[in-house]
Design an enzyme around this catalytic site. Sequence first.
Site, PDB file in Angstrom:
ATOM      1  CG  HIS A   1      -6.023   1.845   0.345  1.00 50.70           C
ATOM      2  ND1 HIS A   1      -4.931   2.417  -0.096  1.00 50.70           N
ATOM      3  CD2 HIS A   1      -5.800   0.763   1.143  1.00 50.70           C
ATOM      4  CE1 HIS A   1      -4.010   1.512   0.238  1.00 50.70           C
ATOM      5  NE2 HIS A   1      -4.439   0.635   1.270  1.00 50.70           N
TER       6      HIS A   1
ATOM      7  CB  CYS B   1      -0.974  -0.009   1.221  1.00 51.47           C
ATOM      8  SG  CYS B   1      -1.846  -1.546   1.288  1.00 51.47           S
TER       9      CYS B   1
HETATM   10  C1  LIG Z   1     -15.426  -3.589   4.232  1.00 50.68           C
HETATM   11  C2  LIG Z   1     -15.680  -4.229   3.148  1.00 50.68           C
HETATM   12  C3  LIG Z   1     -15.444  -5.999   3.592  1.00 50.68           C
HETATM   13  C4  LIG Z   1     -16.877  -4.067   2.522  1.00 50.68           C
HETATM   14  O1  LIG Z   1     -17.253  -5.007   1.445  1.00 50.68           O
HETATM   15  P1  LIG Z   1     -18.500  -5.561   0.775  1.00 50.68           P
HETATM   16  O2  LIG Z   1     -19.292  -6.013   2.237  1.00 50.68           O
HETATM   17  O3  LIG Z   1     -18.406  -6.548  -0.071  1.00 50.68           O
HETATM   18  O4  LIG Z   1     -19.272  -4.402   0.411  1.00 50.68           O
HETATM   19  P2  LIG Z   1     -19.991  -4.119  -0.908  1.00 50.68           P
HETATM   20  O5  LIG Z   1     -18.915  -3.899  -1.792  1.00 50.68           O
HETATM   21  O6  LIG Z   1     -20.764  -5.157  -1.334  1.00 50.68           O
HETATM   22  O7  LIG Z   1     -20.777  -2.704  -0.695  1.00 50.68           O
HETATM   23  C5  LIG Z   1     -21.974  -2.744   0.101  1.00 50.68           C
HETATM   24  C6  LIG Z   1     -22.299  -1.173   0.175  1.00 50.68           C
HETATM   25  O8  LIG Z   1     -21.445  -0.706   1.395  1.00 50.68           O
HETATM   26  C7  LIG Z   1     -20.561   0.196   0.752  1.00 50.68           C
HETATM   27  N1  LIG Z   1     -19.113   0.303   1.126  1.00 50.68           N
HETATM   28  C8  LIG Z   1     -18.319  -0.965   0.585  1.00 50.68           C
HETATM   29  N2  LIG Z   1     -17.053  -0.721   1.498  1.00 50.68           N
HETATM   30  C9  LIG Z   1     -17.235   0.387   2.103  1.00 50.68           C
HETATM   31  C10 LIG Z   1     -16.589   1.057   3.227  1.00 50.68           C
HETATM   32  N3  LIG Z   1     -15.070   0.538   3.447  1.00 50.68           N
HETATM   33  N4  LIG Z   1     -16.825   2.171   3.794  1.00 50.68           N
HETATM   34  C11 LIG Z   1     -18.163   2.515   3.625  1.00 50.68           C
HETATM   35  N5  LIG Z   1     -19.026   2.073   2.606  1.00 50.68           N
HETATM   36  C12 LIG Z   1     -18.413   1.000   2.018  1.00 50.68           C
HETATM   37  C13 LIG Z   1     -20.667   0.309  -0.699  1.00 50.68           C
HETATM   38  O9  LIG Z   1     -20.534   1.232  -1.372  1.00 50.68           O
HETATM   39  C14 LIG Z   1     -22.139  -0.330  -0.818  1.00 50.68           C
HETATM   40  O10 LIG Z   1     -23.129   0.773  -0.651  1.00 50.68           O
HETATM   41  P3  LIG Z   1     -24.213   0.815  -1.511  1.00 50.68           P
HETATM   42  O11 LIG Z   1     -25.181  -0.349  -1.033  1.00 50.68           O
HETATM   43  O12 LIG Z   1     -24.920   2.162  -0.956  1.00 50.68           O
HETATM   44  O13 LIG Z   1     -23.900   0.769  -2.833  1.00 50.68           O
HETATM   45  C15 LIG Z   1     -14.521  -3.962   1.854  1.00 50.68           C
HETATM   46  O14 LIG Z   1     -14.755  -2.722   1.625  1.00 50.68           O
HETATM   47  C16 LIG Z   1     -13.082  -4.339   2.369  1.00 50.68           C
HETATM   48  O15 LIG Z   1     -12.659  -5.270   2.544  1.00 50.68           O
HETATM   49  N6  LIG Z   1     -12.392  -3.096   2.747  1.00 50.68           N
HETATM   50  C17 LIG Z   1     -11.084  -3.337   3.048  1.00 50.68           C
HETATM   51  C18 LIG Z   1      -9.969  -3.316   1.794  1.00 50.68           C
HETATM   52  C19 LIG Z   1      -8.721  -3.599   2.326  1.00 50.68           C
HETATM   53  O16 LIG Z   1      -8.522  -4.434   3.124  1.00 50.68           O
HETATM   54  N7  LIG Z   1      -7.625  -2.781   1.886  1.00 50.68           N
HETATM   55  C20 LIG Z   1      -6.380  -3.001   2.160  1.00 50.68           C
HETATM   56  C21 LIG Z   1      -6.093  -2.313   3.595  1.00 50.68           C
HETATM   57  S1  LIG Z   1      -4.359  -2.522   4.097  1.00 50.68           S
END
Ligand SMILES: CC(C)(COP(=O)(O)OP(=O)(O)OC[C@H]1O[C@@H](n2cnc3c(N)ncnc32)[C@H](O)[C@@H]1OP(=O)(O)O)[C@@H](O)C(=O)NCCC(=O)NCCS
Length: 384
Positions: free
Chosen positions: A332, A83
């Site tokens: 990100h 990252c």
């Molecule tokens: C948190 C996480 C698991 C959510 O994924 P998900 O449950 O599959 O969510 P979806 O993609 O199906 O999205 C569902 C809804 O939540 C929202 N959403 C997704 N991730 C979000 C987040 N991190 N914060 C706020 N909203 C989020 C989407 O926009 C969507 O909204 P909508 O229904 O209004 O369109 C995923 O974003 C994640 O793993 N994030 C971390 C990424 C990471 O690890 N990066 C490296 C860091 S070191």
Amino acid sequence: MRETWVVGAAQNRFGKMKESAREAATRVSMEAIRQAGLEPKDIGYTFVSNCFGFAEHQGHLGPLINSGLGIPHVPSATVESACSSSSAGLHEAFVHVAGGFADAALVVGVEKVSHLDTLTATSYFAVGADYPFETKNGATFPGLYATLASAYAQQFGTRPEMFGAVAIKNHANASRNPHAHFQKEITMDTYLSSPIIASPLRLYDCCPFSDGAAAVVVAAKEFVKSPVTEPLVVRASARAGSVTDMHDRPDLLGLPATRLASEKAYRQAQLEPKDIDFVEVHDCFTIAEVLAVEDLGFFPKGSGTHGAVEGITARDGKIPVNPSGGLKAKGHPVGATGAGQVVEVFEQMNGLATGREVPKAQVALTHNVGATGGSCSVHIFSRR
Ligand SMILES: CC(C)(COP(=O)(O)OP(=O)(O)OC[C@H]1O[C@@H](n2cnc3c(N)ncnc32)[C@H](O)[C@@H]1OP(=O)(O)O)[C@@H](O)C(=O)NCCC(=O)NCCS
């Protein structure tokens, strides 16, 4: 060493890109070069950061981007540091320009992952952890940062609302940033009612999976005779590492690489935390911002949440943290994140951060972490 400036910085809106990583990276690179008042032929080296090119069956982006810019003969290198890839690229560009190996260098980071489902993206991202010890046993980045959040909350009695204050602040900032993935504010109710992703982390503690591209042009002061923008003087470009796997660390209450990189950066710049006007930190999860503001020396250990809870790190607070919205809400796109932080500093110092200006923008710090802290870059910039 030659005095080195950031003379141009551009990015697209983080979130979902229609174009390919290659097209987006070429376009923002051209924007950054034009903004600098330069032409592609002025670029002596291109540093490209892109972690998940295989998701589009395309690696080795450097020569493709350079060809798109009309400079196929210019050398390029891919800089991968999870990252923190494009801040590592910025460090390489700084070394080349300050050391006299290039008069101007392009740093470009890009990622396209929005076409992947969450499970696939999670498993791709997890390659940045330690495979035999962590990933193979089911660890993911939300899980690893949840471990840090648990250790912190247990030691300092942190309540969910205290992490929530960080998320609310960053969403509020992103709501004013046209480059941000999420441009909506959230309330404490929204935060508290959001689902648990990896206990204790909720949805709004996590950064999203974002596409995005960001580019920065670095040049020697003596090469840019009459800058067309307010250049950022690179006062410090410091990197540090640490053991990647968390089980080998003496404690989980901070990231040693942040402490080491920031100590080096403050020494290089001959500045202290009190001299910094605002910061962009690596808040892939809210706990990461809390640890960062402590490890960078802005808050004593155990009191990092106070910044957001008491408004000290708000955009108009004493030390604004993540006026862009941070990774949490600006987004990100891994390879582009570090360069994107510099775009925010550039826009703040050039009067381009309309509607989200910080009160004082003379000296800024950027902090970009690879994985759970195996690598870290800290840069300090000031106006001339
Ligand atoms: C948190 C996480 C698991 C959510 O994924 P998900 O449950 O599959 O969510 P979806 O993609 O199906 O999205 C569902 C809804 O939540 C929202 N959403 C997704 N991730 C979000 C987040 N991190 N914060 C706020 N909203 C989020 C989407 O926009 C969507 O909204 P909508 O229904 O209004 O369109 C995923 O974003 C994640 O793993 N994030 C971390 C990424 C990471 O690890 N990066 C490296 C860091 S070191």
